[in-house]
Scaffold this motif. Structure first.
Motif, mmCIF file in Angstrom:
data_model
loop_
_atom_site.group_PDB
_atom_site.id
_atom_site.type_symbol
_atom_site.label_atom_id
_atom_site.label_comp_id
_atom_site.label_asym_id
_atom_site.label_seq_id
_atom_site.Cartn_x
_atom_site.Cartn_y
_atom_site.Cartn_z
ATOM 1 N N LEU A 468 0.823 -1.202 0.000
ATOM 2 C CA LEU A 468 0.000 0.000 0.000
ATOM 3 C C LEU A 468 0.866 1.264 0.000
ATOM 4 O O LEU A 468 0.537 2.259 -0.659
ATOM 5 C CB LEU A 468 -0.929 -0.011 1.217
ATOM 6 C CG LEU A 468 -1.952 1.130 1.302
ATOM 7 C CD1 LEU A 468 -2.893 1.088 0.112
ATOM 8 C CD2 LEU A 468 -2.744 1.043 2.607
ATOM 9 N N ARG A 469 1.974 1.224 0.719
ATOM 10 C CA ARG A 469 2.889 2.363 0.713
ATOM 11 C C ARG A 469 3.457 2.594 -0.689
ATOM 12 O O ARG A 469 3.532 3.733 -1.158
ATOM 13 C CB ARG A 469 4.025 2.126 1.708
ATOM 14 C CG ARG A 469 3.574 1.873 3.138
ATOM 15 C CD ARG A 469 4.767 1.781 4.074
ATOM 16 N NE ARG A 469 4.354 1.356 5.414
ATOM 17 C CZ ARG A 469 5.160 1.344 6.472
ATOM 18 N NH1 ARG A 469 6.420 1.730 6.340
ATOM 19 N NH2 ARG A 469 4.721 0.948 7.649
ATOM 20 N N ALA A 472 0.715 4.125 -2.959
ATOM 21 C CA ALA A 472 0.523 5.558 -2.728
ATOM 22 C C ALA A 472 1.658 6.372 -3.340
ATOM 23 O O ALA A 472 1.438 7.457 -3.891
ATOM 24 C CB ALA A 472 0.424 5.826 -1.231
ATOM 25 N N LYS A 482 -3.264 12.854 0.083
ATOM 26 C CA LYS A 482 -2.554 11.720 0.676
ATOM 27 C C LYS A 482 -3.101 11.398 2.065
ATOM 28 O O LYS A 482 -3.280 10.225 2.410
ATOM 29 C CB LYS A 482 -1.059 12.042 0.739
ATOM 30 C CG LYS A 482 -0.214 10.945 1.361
ATOM 31 C CD LYS A 482 1.253 11.337 1.376
ATOM 32 C CE LYS A 482 2.116 10.243 2.005
ATOM 33 N NZ LYS A 482 3.549 10.638 2.030
ATOM 34 N N ARG A 485 -6.975 10.036 1.543
ATOM 35 C CA ARG A 485 -7.179 8.782 0.829
ATOM 36 C C ARG A 485 -6.312 7.637 1.343
ATOM 37 O O ARG A 485 -6.627 6.468 1.100
ATOM 38 C CB ARG A 485 -6.887 8.986 -0.667
ATOM 39 C CG ARG A 485 -7.847 9.915 -1.376
ATOM 40 C CD ARG A 485 -9.240 9.317 -1.456
ATOM 41 N NE ARG A 485 -10.125 10.105 -2.306
ATOM 42 C CZ ARG A 485 -11.419 9.846 -2.474
ATOM 43 N NH1 ARG A 485 -11.960 8.812 -1.851
ATOM 44 N NH2 ARG A 485 -12.151 10.618 -3.242
ATOM 45 N N TYR A 486 -5.243 7.978 2.033
ATOM 46 C CA TYR A 486 -4.267 6.935 2.368
ATOM 47 C C TYR A 486 -3.974 6.852 3.863
ATOM 48 O O TYR A 486 -4.263 5.842 4.517
ATOM 49 C CB TYR A 486 -2.994 7.198 1.548
ATOM 50 C CG TYR A 486 -1.754 6.472 2.012
ATOM 51 C CD1 TYR A 486 -1.783 5.136 2.375
ATOM 52 C CD2 TYR A 486 -0.534 7.134 2.065
ATOM 53 C CE1 TYR A 486 -0.641 4.469 2.797
ATOM 54 C CE2 TYR A 486 0.624 6.482 2.477
ATOM 55 C CZ TYR A 486 0.557 5.159 2.847
ATOM 56 O OH TYR A 486 1.683 4.506 3.261
#
Length: 576
Positions: A468-469, A472, A482, A485-486
């Motif tokens: 996931l990192r 992004a 950022k 959403r993350y």
């Protein structure tokens, strides 16, 4: 996927949604009313407060630190036993779970001073003429500041055993005793040990109230760091405050290195992960003990004895036996149990109404409710400010494992730092600049509880999947997009867990933060915490019970209508 553990169990939130919470609340409050009546009957002058010698000489600090640390470790041991028994009963028996889980949710909302003010007279009467009763009261007060969080952690660990491990236990035909030692306890051990460490730090926060007991216009001081700090505040001795901070720092570092670090490093082998961990704990003491032949022999002897006990309590039949088949549970006992609880609830409600009409009056109830609103506003504002400060810091630390290991001991000391040591600075500033105590005493409520929020955010950030990192980063997320959403969805469940723990701690801290003293100067902020503190000092047990009851209703209402809804939103929308 890396299945790392949460620092604090989500059952702390989920228990608030149990339908028995509000049904059991009148029962608990009625019990407190009965205890208040009993305490009022037993209350009588005690001479212990004048016979216990206390001095601010720093040469006595090692002795005081040892006394306080011993009390805290006794309470910690009792908390571990209570947590294991609680988790075993609630995960194996549905009837016990329906009552004990919401009961624990209610008990954790009762302030430590509420337990102390009502039980201290009973402990003293149980051991008249000696200090054992007061020691038991102090240890019990520390126990109430440690046990609830650990119990929920063990409960969460027992409930969240992976299905594949449970199936393996069934295949190997493990008995209940064998399953406890071979599966449930090892799986819950990492989370339980972390909560033991945080509970130990939280116990320092209320050490003054536990050792310098003020009840019924009497002061009973036990030799220890809490009484030392209370005497230093009473005599306005800043030098003694400095020595107390230094001694407490040495104590925290000592038991961190000699007790918690070895245990956390040892328990890392129980961590359930499908990939290797790059953040494993290390301990120089554990490494040294593992290299000592004598220590290895002792450990092997204890392991052999435990294995013998596990072999004794094994199943007397195999999985193909007719006795292994599970009978269909009957609904009759459950319906009878529900009817009994309903009858007890109605009787408790009638007792509470009678108590209010005869002892305090409805006008006093309205006054305490208004004070509870004042405290609730402080808690909400302070949590919002703490979130603004610590969420970005926690995310940054959690996504950098090297900094997470370095800041652990620092945060442990800050969590253990008693707010009473900040009282002199707060009182001097407020008096000198003529500030409003209702506003400027408020930050003292969250000094020791904001760290729960920080550590949970660190935990959530450290478990963000690596893929996931990278995603992004590849999508080029920056700025507010950022965060929206993350980052915020990734740590939101952990944030809510930390926020509910910090919220409950702030309500408890209101008792010592809304009314503070430095020498002859006393400042008071309007709130339910200062109300309970004043009534405790005056020995007005009916109003103590009233204040505790109203605080329980506020805390449980906040858990049910705010934190429960936020956690449901986190489960359905804001998670990965």
């Amino acid at each position: 996927m890396n299945k790392k553990r949460q620092f604090f169990p989500r059952q702390v939130v989920e228990a608030g949604g149990n339908r028995w919470d509000w049904a059991l609340l009148p029962i608990v409050l009625a019990i407190f009313v009965l205890m208040a009546y009993g305490s009022q009957q037993m209350a009588r002058p005690y001479e212990l407060g004048q016979t216990l010698p206390m001095t601010l000489d720093p040469w006595y600090l090692p002795y005081y630190v040892l006394r306080t640390t011993l009390r805290m470790f006794i309470a910690l041991g009792a908390s571990v036993i209570f947590s294991c028994v609680f988790a075993a009963l609630t995960t194996k028996y549905r009837v016990a779970e329906k009552v004990m889980v919401p009961m624990l949710d209610i008990l954790q909302s009762i302030p430590i001073l509420g337990f102390l003010s009502i039980t201290v007279t009973a402990f003293i009467a149980l051991f008249p003429g000696n200090l054992l009763g007061v020691e038991c009261a102090a240890i019990f007060a520390i126990f109430t500041s440690q046990a609830w969080n650990m119990a929920f952690s063990a409960y969460q660990g027992f409930r969240s055993v992976p299905p594949e491990l449970s199936e393996a236990a069934q295949v190997f035909q493990l008995s209940g005793w064998q399953r406890f030692w071979r599966l449930e306890m090892p799986f819950a051990m990492p989370g339980l040990l972390w909560n033991m460490m945080m509970s130990m730090s939280g116990g320092w926060f209320f050490v003054v109230a536990s050792e310098a007991i003020v009840v019924s216009n009497q002061t009973i001081k036990l030799p220890g760091m809490g009484s030392y700090i209370a005497l230093a505040i009473e005599q306005s001795n800043l030098q003694a405050i400095g020595w107390a901070i230094f001694a407490m720092l040495i104590a925290v570092l000592a038991y961190d290195q000699l007790f918690f670090r070895p245990l956390l490093a040892w328990a890392d082998k129980f961590r359930f992960e499908e990939t290797g961990s790059d953040t494993a704990q290390t301990s120089w003491l554990l490494t040294w003990l593992r290299r000592t032949d004598r220590t290895q022999q002792i450990v092997e002897w204890f392991g052999h004895q435990l294995s013998r006990s596990i072999a004794v309590f094994r199943l007397s039949h195999d999985g193909t036996s007719i006795r292994a088949r599970r009978d269909q549970p009957s609904l009759v006992p459950q319906r009878v149990w529900d009817a009994v609880i309903a009858a007890v609830v109605f009787y408790a409600l009638w007792s509470l109404v009678h108590f209010i009409r005869t002892e305090v009056g409805w006008g006093e109830v309205g006054h305490v409710v208004v004070l509870g609103v004042y405290t609730m506003i402080r808690v909400v504002v302070l949590l919002a400010l703490a979130a603004v400060i610590w969420v970005p810091v926690g995310i940054w630390i959690g996504m950098n494992p090297r900094w997470a290991s370095r800041t652990q001991a620092v945060a442990q000391f800050l969590a253990a730092f008693p707010a009473n040591l900040v009282f002199p600075v707060a009182v001097i500033i407020i008096v000198r600049y003529h500030l409003n105590p209702d506003i400027w005493l408020s930050p003292l409520m969250i000094l020791g509880t904001q760290w729960y929020l920080l550590f949970n955010v660190i935990a959530g950030a450290s478990t963000i999947p690596t893929e996931l990192r990278h995603a992004a980063k590849n999508f080029g997320l920056t700025g507010w997009l950022k965060w929206r959403r993350y980052l915020l969805p990734a740590i939101f469940p952990s944030f809510v867990t930390g926020a509910i723990t910090a919220s409950g701690g702030s309500w408890n801290a209101a008792i010592v933060a809304e009314i503070v003293s430095w020498g002859p100067t006393t400042l008071k902020a309007h709130g339910i915490g200062s109300y309970i503190g004043e009534m405790t000092a005056a020995g007005d047990f009916p109003r103590i019970a009233l204040g505790i009851g109203i605080m329980c209703i506020f805390v449980m209402g906040f858990n049910h209508f705010v934190w429960r809804r936020l956690y449901t939103m986190a489960e359905s929308r804001l998670h990965f």
